[in-house]
Structures are given as C-alpha cells and as structure tokens.
Design a protein around this motif. Sequence first.
Motif, PDB file in Angstrom:
ATOM      1  N   GLN A 161      -5.167   2.697  -1.655  1.00 33.03           N
ATOM      2  CA  GLN A 161      -4.566   3.736  -2.514  1.00 33.03           C
ATOM      3  C   GLN A 161      -3.174   3.903  -2.198  1.00 33.03           C
ATOM      4  O   GLN A 161      -2.191   4.080  -2.908  1.00 33.03           O
ATOM      5  CB  GLN A 161      -5.328   4.878  -2.438  1.00 33.03           C
ATOM      6  CG  GLN A 161      -4.599   6.175  -3.260  1.00 33.03           C
ATOM      7  CD  GLN A 161      -5.170   5.812  -4.941  1.00 33.03           C
ATOM      8  OE1 GLN A 161      -5.933   5.028  -5.035  1.00 33.03           O
ATOM      9  NE2 GLN A 161      -4.263   6.499  -5.432  1.00 33.03           N
ATOM     10  N   LYS A 162      -2.900   3.959  -0.598  1.00 28.63           N
ATOM     11  CA  LYS A 162      -1.431   4.286  -0.218  1.00 28.63           C
ATOM     12  C   LYS A 162      -0.559   3.122  -0.685  1.00 28.63           C
ATOM     13  O   LYS A 162       0.685   3.116  -0.951  1.00 28.63           O
ATOM     14  CB  LYS A 162      -1.626   4.368   1.214  1.00 28.63           C
ATOM     15  CG  LYS A 162      -0.002   5.093   1.842  1.00 28.63           C
ATOM     16  CD  LYS A 162      -0.427   5.311   3.321  1.00 28.63           C
ATOM     17  CE  LYS A 162       0.865   5.823   3.482  1.00 28.63           C
ATOM     18  NZ  LYS A 162       0.770   6.270   5.249  1.00 28.63           N
ATOM     19  N   ARG A 211      -0.955   0.928  -3.279  1.00 23.60           N
ATOM     20  CA  ARG A 211      -1.001   0.908  -4.555  1.00 23.60           C
ATOM     21  C   ARG A 211       0.295   2.044  -5.126  1.00 23.60           C
ATOM     22  O   ARG A 211       1.127   1.861  -5.762  1.00 23.60           O
ATOM     23  CB  ARG A 211      -2.101   1.267  -5.279  1.00 23.60           C
ATOM     24  CG  ARG A 211      -2.032   1.324  -6.914  1.00 23.60           C
ATOM     25  CD  ARG A 211      -3.388   1.608  -7.594  1.00 23.60           C
ATOM     26  NE  ARG A 211      -3.573   3.002  -7.471  1.00 23.60           N
ATOM     27  CZ  ARG A 211      -3.132   4.219  -7.991  1.00 23.60           C
ATOM     28  NH1 ARG A 211      -2.348   3.862  -8.991  1.00 23.60           N
ATOM     29  NH2 ARG A 211      -3.569   5.442  -7.779  1.00 23.60           N
ATOM     30  N   ASN A 212       0.284   3.284  -4.494  1.00 30.23           N
ATOM     31  CA  ASN A 212       1.141   4.253  -4.482  1.00 30.23           C
ATOM     32  C   ASN A 212       2.554   3.678  -4.150  1.00 30.23           C
ATOM     33  O   ASN A 212       3.701   3.834  -5.097  1.00 30.23           O
ATOM     34  CB  ASN A 212       0.825   5.476  -4.012  1.00 30.23           C
ATOM     35  CG  ASN A 212      -0.305   6.193  -4.562  1.00 30.23           C
ATOM     36  OD1 ASN A 212      -0.533   6.048  -5.737  1.00 30.23           O
ATOM     37  ND2 ASN A 212      -0.917   7.142  -3.813  1.00 30.23           N
ATOM     38  N   THR A 213       2.617   3.090  -3.083  1.00 31.22           N
ATOM     39  CA  THR A 213       4.065   2.535  -2.635  1.00 31.22           C
ATOM     40  C   THR A 213       4.452   1.440  -3.488  1.00 31.22           C
ATOM     41  O   THR A 213       5.731   1.254  -3.981  1.00 31.22           O
ATOM     42  CB  THR A 213       3.635   1.836  -1.305  1.00 31.22           C
ATOM     43  OG1 THR A 213       3.475   2.927  -0.319  1.00 31.22           O
ATOM     44  CG2 THR A 213       5.301   1.438  -0.727  1.00 31.22           C
ATOM     45  N   LEU A 232       3.816   1.288  -6.839  1.00 35.19           N
ATOM     46  CA  LEU A 232       4.211   1.877  -8.002  1.00 35.19           C
ATOM     47  C   LEU A 232       5.621   2.654  -7.968  1.00 35.19           C
ATOM     48  O   LEU A 232       6.334   2.507  -8.781  1.00 35.19           O
ATOM     49  CB  LEU A 232       3.060   3.063  -8.330  1.00 35.19           C
ATOM     50  CG  LEU A 232       1.899   2.529  -9.090  1.00 35.19           C
ATOM     51  CD1 LEU A 232       0.976   3.577  -9.116  1.00 35.19           C
ATOM     52  CD2 LEU A 232       2.150   1.760 -10.255  1.00 35.19           C
ATOM     53  N   LEU A 233       5.949   3.191  -6.734  1.00 27.84           N
ATOM     54  CA  LEU A 233       7.131   3.719  -6.250  1.00 27.84           C
ATOM     55  C   LEU A 233       8.395   2.527  -6.319  1.00 27.84           C
ATOM     56  O   LEU A 233       9.221   2.791  -7.130  1.00 27.84           O
ATOM     57  CB  LEU A 233       7.246   4.299  -5.089  1.00 27.84           C
ATOM     58  CG  LEU A 233       8.505   4.575  -4.520  1.00 27.84           C
ATOM     59  CD1 LEU A 233       9.144   5.821  -5.251  1.00 27.84           C
ATOM     60  CD2 LEU A 233       8.598   4.827  -2.945  1.00 27.84           C
TER      61      LEU A 233
END
Length: 189
Positions: free
Chosen positions: A103-104, A106-108, A110-111
Amino acid sequence: MRKTTIITMRNTAVAIFVVWAFGSLNILTRVILLLDFPFEDLESLQMKDFCAKVNILLGQMSVLYDKGYTYFLFVSAGVAIICSYIGVMIAARSASTDKASAQKARNTLLLHLLQLVLSLSSTIQNPLLTAFSKVLDRETLVRIQLYLYVFIIIFPRCLSSLIYGIRDRTIRLVFVKHLCCQWRRSRFQ
C-alpha cells in the motif's frame, strides 16, 4: 542480475546521445524554418500578443511544426509515463508480500504519477497562453502566465521533495514550526 547487463556505460552513452540529438534536431529544424521566412517584411512585424518564444514562429510551416512537435512530445511522454507506471506497479506488487508495504509503495507510485502528469502538462502551456491571448487583455494574460508557470513548471518539480519532507518526522516538525510561525507573524502584521 539482468539490470547489470542492460545498464552499461555504452548503453548509457547511447541513450544520452539520442536525447541530445533529438533535442538538437528540434532546434535545428526551428532555425531552418526561421530562415525560410521572407525577412523583407520584418519592419512591419510587431509583437501583438505576449512575449514568448511562440511569437518567433513567423511562417505557417513554423506554426504547423510547433503544433506537431507539441502533440508528438505530449503523446510520447504520456505513453512513456503510462508504460513506466504499469511496469513499476507490476514489479512492486510481485516483490511485496506485506500488504502495508504494498500500500505504501502504491501511494508513492501514485504520487510520482501525479508529479509526472503535472510535468507533462507543461507541454501545453504555450498553446494555452496563445489561446488565452486572443480573448484576454494583456494584464490578465500576464497574471495567467505567472500562475501557469508556478503551477505547471515549478510546482511539479517541488512536489516529491515536499511530500518526502513532510513524511520524514524530523523535517516535518521543522517545516510545520516555520510554516506556522510565518503564518502567525503575518496574521498579526
């Protein structure tokens, strides 16, 4: 490991040469198109819209070339961003077994995707300004040009360092302290 066979000094030099050649080819083409313009009409030319490199496009071929180059650059960069994002997402999912870590990651990703999309939007800054110059007055156009420069050129380049700085606990404390101190000081003045 396969990475060491792909990334060699020779391949890196070839990649750098291709990027430089592509950029130089664009400038050379613009110079050739500029030389094609009949310069006997030069005295009657005046800059009517706004001061930008777009106004140097004197002939119809220059305008067509600029539009074609902008479209090509936008589409090719968009395809590169999408393909890179999909490849990295697949690699991140297959490498991570921990759900929180995935999840971390994926968020990175997406950023960084947001940052690349904002950087890609810089290719449409000049066509936007040209369109706005036909319907807006000069003062409003200059303000829009400044806002576009900040949000399309500067902001994407600062986004990841700002986010990584806010994520780091040590830097976050200093950042928030200085931000709040500036806000309090400006509120009382």
